[in-house]
Design an enzyme around this catalytic site. Structure first.
Site, short mmCIF file in Angstrom:
data_model
loop_
_atom_site.label_atom_id
_atom_site.label_comp_id
_atom_site.label_asym_id
_atom_site.label_seq_id
_atom_site.Cartn_x
_atom_site.Cartn_y
_atom_site.Cartn_z
N GLN A 44 0.99 -1.19 0.14
CA GLN A 44 -0.22 0.03 -0.02
C GLN A 44 0.90 1.27 0.12
O GLN A 44 0.33 2.37 -0.55
CB GLN A 44 -1.01 0.04 1.20
CG GLN A 44 -1.90 -1.17 0.99
CD GLN A 44 -2.74 -1.29 2.38
OE1 GLN A 44 -2.91 -0.34 3.15
NE2 GLN A 44 -2.89 -2.40 2.83
N CYS A 162 -0.70 5.27 7.92
CA CYS A 162 -0.10 6.31 7.52
C CYS A 162 -0.66 7.70 7.41
O CYS A 162 -1.03 8.21 6.45
CB CYS A 162 0.41 5.91 5.95
SG CYS A 162 1.76 7.01 5.47
N THR A 308 1.61 2.06 10.36
CA THR A 308 2.51 1.90 9.34
C THR A 308 3.03 0.50 9.03
O THR A 308 3.05 -0.19 10.01
CB THR A 308 3.62 2.89 9.26
OG1 THR A 308 4.45 2.57 10.46
CG2 THR A 308 3.26 4.23 9.33
N ALA A 310 6.24 0.11 8.34
CA ALA A 310 7.21 -0.05 8.96
C ALA A 310 7.20 -0.31 10.43
O ALA A 310 8.32 -0.78 10.91
CB ALA A 310 7.67 1.64 9.06
N CYS A 342 7.65 7.36 8.53
CA CYS A 342 6.85 8.06 7.56
C CYS A 342 7.58 8.62 6.49
O CYS A 342 8.27 9.70 6.77
CB CYS A 342 5.60 8.84 8.25
SG CYS A 342 4.66 9.63 7.20
#
Ligand SMILES: Cc1cc2nc3c(=O)[nH]c(=O)nc-3n(C[C@H](O)[C@H](O)[C@H](O)COP(=O)(O)OP(=O)(O)OC[C@H]3O[C@@H](n4cnc5c(N)ncnc54)[C@H](O)[C@@H]3O)c2cc1C
Length: 400
Positions: A44, A162, A308, A310, A342
């Site tokens: 995404q 996000c 996120t 991450a 981010c």
């Protein structure tokens, strides 16, 4: 015919979090099942670049079968309810699947209907969103079609995946309009529900410069309340108690929906009491606060980190280690400290990398001489090529 089966570890959701944690556990556990109804797996984070005309949407998708680690069972079905007292889940196909340990990571729900007027006009009349695979290319189409008038970019209140994505697309659009020589003819509005562009001051300072450079009209502490697509008017409310709302005309608009746990999670015994209803886990160990053999990570968990991929990357090894400890009857020793990052695309050639944790202090991964807290050209290549490569080849394989 409905069946009842049992697996040592059952993972609900084969997205970024579910695949990463299964790849790590597979080395130690011989009986893992992932339940996920989707034929497709999506990267995404690239949808922002699709909407900004810098990536093809097809590059963000692979078959789910291709990412399920070897030796892990894929049950192609959707979970509909949890029965934690009997250590089992029910699926849409009517099956009951039992577990020793359950890991819940079905992602987040996009609540399009919370803003009246939005869902009917998505993908039409200049209104789009990078938050779905289908709509992201429409964003790029509408950006290209806009040569003058008013362009509006919105972000809802509450946790979303996000949280940088609502503003990244504004910067990509402005950079494109500048290159076309039309930026001065477009009134660009960025409307955020927060007191600043970012929760960590050093990144907010850098983004303020980006906003000023493009001449964006920044509206803080405000969010979209309703949309009149016939009249092309958007109404905003203030997040402040006595604050005034306002209305903006738009020719092009990028909308981000409110988000929450999937409804079937919200109404389950696993959720928190909050309206967002995420899976109620300890923010460091990821263990459920009421059921010791249940864990959650990724967007569906109640951890207060920035949601996120991450973050899921850092959570996966912690959850894998703690699940193994739980199976062995030992103490949960691994802790997640809230890391998230981010990659903020500030133009079609530059990016700054905001990395931080629960302390809301910067936690840079790069050595000091690479100052990723300011927009840099090399970081753009990281976003466009490095991170997707890392995702498919390392994170989903349980490495890195
Ligand atoms: C526009 C956009 C930009 C983004 N940019 C970034 C970025 O730059 N950097 C970054 O790190 N992150 C970014 N993200 C966020 C990132 O993609 C998510 O945080 C991450 O995918 C979360 O992983 P997850 O596994 O929790 O959820 P997902 O990856 O969404 O996976 C959830 C999985 O659960 C499955 N599922 C759903 N319902 C059920 C059910 N009932 N039963 C079983 N399975 C089910 C789904 O099919 C899916 O496979 C972005 C997201 C968007 C939309």
């Amino acid at each position: 015919m409905a069946t009842t089966t049992h697996h040592k570890v059952v993972i609900v959701g084969g997205g970024a979090a579910g695949i990463s944690v299964s790849a790590r556990l597979r080395k130690e556990v011989d009986d893992i099942a992932i339940i996920d109804p989707s034929e497709k797996h999506y990267y995404q984070p690239l949808w922002t670049l699709v909407g900004g005309g810098c990536a093809k949407r097809e590059t963000t998708q692979r078959s789910e079968a291709s990412v399920i680690p070897k030796g892990v069972n894929w049950i192609k079905d959707a979970v509909t309810s949890f029965d934690p007292d009997n250590n089992s889940v029910e699926t849409a196909g009517g099956d009951t699947i039992g577990y020793d340990v359950l890991i819940v990571c079905p992602g987040i729900q996009l609540d399009w209907n919370k803003i009246p007027g939005v869902s009917d006009t998505l993908g039409k009349n200049g209104v789009s969103s990078n938050y779905t695979y289908d709509l992201a290319p429409k964003t790029w189409e509408f950006i290209q079609n806009t040569k003058s008038g008013s362009a509006v970019f919105t972000m809802p209140s509450g946790p979303i995946k996000c949280a940088g994505a609502p503003q990244k697309i504004a910067y990509l659009a402005c950079d494109y309009w500048r290159s076309e020589g039309v930026l001065d003819d477009i009134d660009v509005h960025l409307v955020l529900p927060t007191p600043r562009t970012f929760g960590v001051p050093v990144f907010a300072d850098a983004l303020d410069e980006v906003v000023a450079d493009y001449g964006i009209d920044l509206h803080l502490m405000s969010e979209l309340e309703s949309l009149d697509s016939d009249g092309k008017k958007a109404t905003f409310k203030s997040m402040e108690e006595d604050g005034d709302g306002f209305t903006l005309d738009y020719d092009m608009m990028h909308v981000v929906p409110h988000q929450s746990a999937p409804d079937w999670v919200k109404s389950s015994p696993l959720s928190t009491d909050e309206p967002t209803g995420y899976v109620d886990v300890d923010k460091n160990t990821h263990q459920h606060v009421r059921y010791a053999n249940i864990f959650s990570l990724g967007d569906a968990g109640s951890m207060p980190n920035s949601k996120t991929g991450a973050a899921a990357r850092k959570q996966a090894p912690v959850v894998a280690a703690n699940v193994l400890a739980q199976l062995a009857g030992g103490d949960l020793s691994k802790r997640y400290e809230g890391y998230s990052s981010c990659p903020l695309t500030t133009s079609r050639h530059k990016m700054l990398l905001a990395e931080f944790d629960y302390s809301m202090e910067p936690t840079p991964s790069f050595p000091k001489f690479i100052n990723a807290q300011k927009p840099r050209r090399d970081m753009w290549f990281l976003k466009k090529y490095g991170l997707p490569f890392f995702y498919w080849n390392m994170m989903l394989k349980g490495r890195g």
